[in-house]
Every structure is written in structure tokens, then in C-alpha cells.
Write a protein that holds these residues in place. Structure first.
Motif, short mmCIF file in Angstrom:
data_model
loop_
_atom_site.label_atom_id
_atom_site.label_comp_id
_atom_site.label_asym_id
_atom_site.label_seq_id
_atom_site.Cartn_x
_atom_site.Cartn_y
_atom_site.Cartn_z
N ASP A 1 0.84 -1.20 0.00
CA ASP A 1 0.00 0.00 0.00
C ASP A 1 0.88 1.25 0.00
O ASP A 1 0.97 1.97 1.00
N PRO A 2 1.54 1.53 -1.13
CA PRO A 2 2.49 2.65 -1.14
C PRO A 2 1.86 4.01 -0.91
O PRO A 2 2.52 4.94 -0.46
N GLY A 3 0.56 4.15 -1.18
CA GLY A 3 -0.07 5.46 -1.02
C GLY A 3 -1.03 5.55 0.13
O GLY A 3 -1.81 6.49 0.23
N VAL A 4 -0.97 4.58 1.05
CA VAL A 4 -1.95 4.53 2.13
C VAL A 4 -1.69 5.58 3.21
O VAL A 4 -2.57 5.89 4.01
N GLY A 5 -0.48 6.10 3.27
CA GLY A 5 -0.18 7.16 4.23
C GLY A 5 0.19 6.71 5.61
O GLY A 5 0.17 7.51 6.54
N VAL A 6 0.53 5.45 5.79
CA VAL A 6 0.91 4.95 7.12
C VAL A 6 2.41 4.71 7.21
O VAL A 6 2.91 4.27 8.25
N VAL A 7 3.14 4.99 6.14
CA VAL A 7 4.57 4.72 6.10
C VAL A 7 5.33 6.03 6.27
O VAL A 7 5.00 7.04 5.65
N ALA A 8 6.36 5.99 7.11
CA ALA A 8 7.20 7.18 7.31
C ALA A 8 7.88 7.55 5.99
O ALA A 8 8.40 6.66 5.31
N PRO A 9 7.90 8.83 5.62
CA PRO A 9 8.48 9.23 4.33
C PRO A 9 9.93 8.77 4.15
O PRO A 9 10.31 8.33 3.06
N GLU A 10 10.73 8.86 5.21
CA GLU A 10 12.14 8.46 5.10
C GLU A 10 12.26 6.95 4.84
O GLU A 10 13.09 6.53 4.02
N PHE A 11 11.42 6.18 5.50
CA PHE A 11 11.45 4.73 5.28
C PHE A 11 10.94 4.40 3.88
O PHE A 11 11.47 3.52 3.21
N GLN A 12 9.92 5.11 3.43
CA GLN A 12 9.39 4.90 2.09
C GLN A 12 10.47 5.20 1.04
O GLN A 12 10.61 4.45 0.06
N ASP A 13 11.24 6.25 1.26
CA ASP A 13 12.34 6.58 0.34
C ASP A 13 13.40 5.49 0.35
O ASP A 13 13.97 5.14 -0.69
#
Length: 311
Positions: free
Chosen positions: A130-142
Motif C-alpha cells: 500500500d504505497p499510497g496509504v499514508g501509514v509509512v514514514a516518508p524516510e522509510f518509504q524513500d
């Protein structure tokens, strides 16, 4: 107002509001005593035996494992995810996967490092699903988007020496240098009285130093001055003529790094191990969340859900 041995007010039932408040406090005390009794029953019962009992179906053993490591797992996931509910679900999934792995792997491999590595894998999966779900920290997503690159992809000399240690000593040094846990918790994890934790740590550091020096001597065997310096780091060889141990590192980059590693083993391990073993590591956030974690929280509801999901 009189209070009993637990500090609870002796309030008459003629005052329902006070009685209700007192009843809640009594429940809290009873709850705390039950958790204290649980920890005491399993005191100095190492994680290896706890995991063995889990594989035999012990629900209480699972609660003990969760209680020892829940704060660390939840804190690590909080560096990857921003939603509290998702962090809780990911924490339960982490324990579920480790419990399932324990049934087919060496139980010595089920430890804090393995739990955090599993937590990272769970968080990466959430990010990918769920890349766009908004529960992932931006730094971790990067970090995930970049391929999950390791900050220290090339093993360092200190890391190589660490990996030469027995698994039990690796786990002990992680708890002491990276997590900086209380001796009582470390003793319970390792199955040792707290008074013996420091002794084990000293033995592990001594072995680490020997492995490090042995590997370093082999790597500089063709460089006389570096070899002399490496040998001077032991107590059995006298300083080389014309060059003191303190002088040489200032003229040699590799020996300077070795000097730094050997002068502060704990600091080097704390700096290098998380990046080498886990890849993703937000040190400041992890320690902040771990300090705020409710370490005395009840692990039994989490254990029940983990056990239910594993069936």
C-alpha cells in the motif's frame, strides 16, 4: 485519609464515586502483581528455553517472549510506520512470523536481532502493498524505493570480528551496546543472574578484540609498521623500536581506524551493527520511542492474538 500497604485509600462504600475509583486502583494493583508474578516465574529462563516451551504450546511462554521484546519491536516499527494501529498490527505479525520460524529453525537464532530484522521485512511489505496509504514514514518509504540499500554494504573489520563470536555472545553485545537494556532483562534473555551479565559481556568483548586483532594482523602482514602496531596492541609484544603505539596511527589511515575501533568497542558496535544487520536504522527515533514505550504493559493480549493467528 488512611491508606493501606499499597497506598490505596480506605474509602467507605457510602461514597460510590470514591469507591469506584478505589476499585479501579485495586484492579490495577492486582493486574500489576499478576504481571510481576509472571516475570518472576520466568526469571533467568533464557529465550532459547522460552521459545522451546512456545513450540510445545505454552501460552505463558509466548507472553514472556512478547513481554521481553515488545517495546523494542514496536519502537523499531515506529521508525518505519506512522500509524499507531498499523504499528500494533505489524508488531503482532512480527511475533507470529518468528514463532512460526521457531518451529523449523535453530532456537538460538530467535533473538532480538532476528525480531527486528523480521519487523523490517513486515514494514517493507506494508510499504510495497500500500504505497499510497499514508501509514509509512516518508524516510522509510524513500529507503524502500531506493532498493533498501544498506548504509554499510561493505563489512567492516569490527563487524567481521563480531560475526565470529558465538550467537549467544552476539546477542549479549547487541543488548548491551545497541539497545542498552537493563542487566535484569539481559539476564532473563540469556538465562543468567544479573550479577553474571557483566562478566559475560567482558568475555565477549575480550574475544571480539582477539578476533579483530587476529584478522587485522593478517590483513597488514605485508606492511611491517602496521604489523608491528597490531602486535603492540596485545600485552605480549613489546613496542617496536623507534615507533610508539601512540604515534603510528596518526600516520596511517587503516591503523587509525583500528585504534578507534579498539579504544571504543561499544561505541563502534552501536554505530555499525544496526546498519550492517538491519539496513534501515533511525537511531534517534528508535531510542526516543523505546524510552516512551510502556515496558510494563500487558503482553498477554498480544500473545493471545499471535497464538490465534498462528493456528
Amino acid at each position: 485519609m488512611q491508606r493501606d500497604a499499597f497506598g490505596l485509600a480506605n474509602v467507605s462504600s457510602a461514597h460510590p464515586a470514591w469507591a469506584s475509583s478505589t476499585g479501579e486502583r485495586v484492579q490495577e494493583v492486582v493486574h500489576h502483581l499478576k504481571l510481576l508474578a509472571l516475570r518472576q516465574r520466568w526469571s533467568v529462563v533464557g529465550d532459547t528455553l522460552v521459545v522451546e516451551r512456545i513450540c510445545q504450546g505454552s501460552r505463558e511462554a509466548l507472553s514472556v517472549l512478547v513481554g521481553r521484546h515488545q517495546a523494542a519491536v514496536c519502537s523499531y516499527l515506529s521508525t518505519c510506520l506512522t500509524d499507531h494501529t498499523t504499528v500494533e498490527q505489524a508488531t503482532e505479525e512480527t511475533f507470529r512470523r518468528v514463532v512460526e520460524a521457531a518451529e523449523r529453525e535453530d532456537m538460538l537464532l530467535i533473538n532480538r536481532i532476528r525480531l527486528l530484522a523480521t519487523a523490517r521485512t513486515v514494514a517493507v511489505q506494508i510499504c510495497n502493498d500500500d504505497p499510497g496509504v499514508g501509514v509509512v514514514a516518508p524516510e522509510f518509504q524513500d529507503w524502500v524505493a531506493s532498493g533498501g540499500s544498506w548504509p554499510l554494504e561493505t563489512p567492516t573489520a569490527l563487524y567481521d570480528a563480531f560475526r565470529c563470536l558465538p550467537v549467544r555472545w552476539q546477542v549479549a553485545l547487541w543488548h548491551m551496546t545497541v539497545d542498552v537494556d537493563e542487566p535484569t532483562l539481559i539476564g532473563d534473555v540469556l538465562g543468567l543472574p544479573p550479577s553474571r551479565v557483566k562478566l559475560l559481556g567482558n568475555k565477549a568483548r575480550h574475544a571480539l578484540r582477539n578476533f579483530y586483532l587476529g584478522a587485522y594482523e593478517r590483513s597488514v602482514n605485508y606492511r611491517p609498521m602496521c604489523l608491528a602496531y597490531a602486535r603492540e596492541r596485545t600485552i605480549f609484544v613489546a613496542p617496536a623500536p623507534g615507533m610508539t603505539m601512540a604515534e603510528h596511527p596518526s600516520h596511517c589511515r587503516t591503523c587509525s581506524q583500528a585504534d578507534l575501533d579498539l579504544c571504543d568497542l561499544d561505541g563502534g558496535l552501536r554505530l555499525q551493527l544496526p546498519s550492517m544487520l538491519l539496513g534501515w536504522w533511525d537511531d534517534g527515533r528508535y531510542r526516543q520511542m523505546k524510552a516512551l514505550a510502556l515496558r510494563d504493559g500487558d503482553p498477554r493480549p498480544v500473545a493471545r492474538r499471535v497464538r490465534g493467528a498462528s493456528r
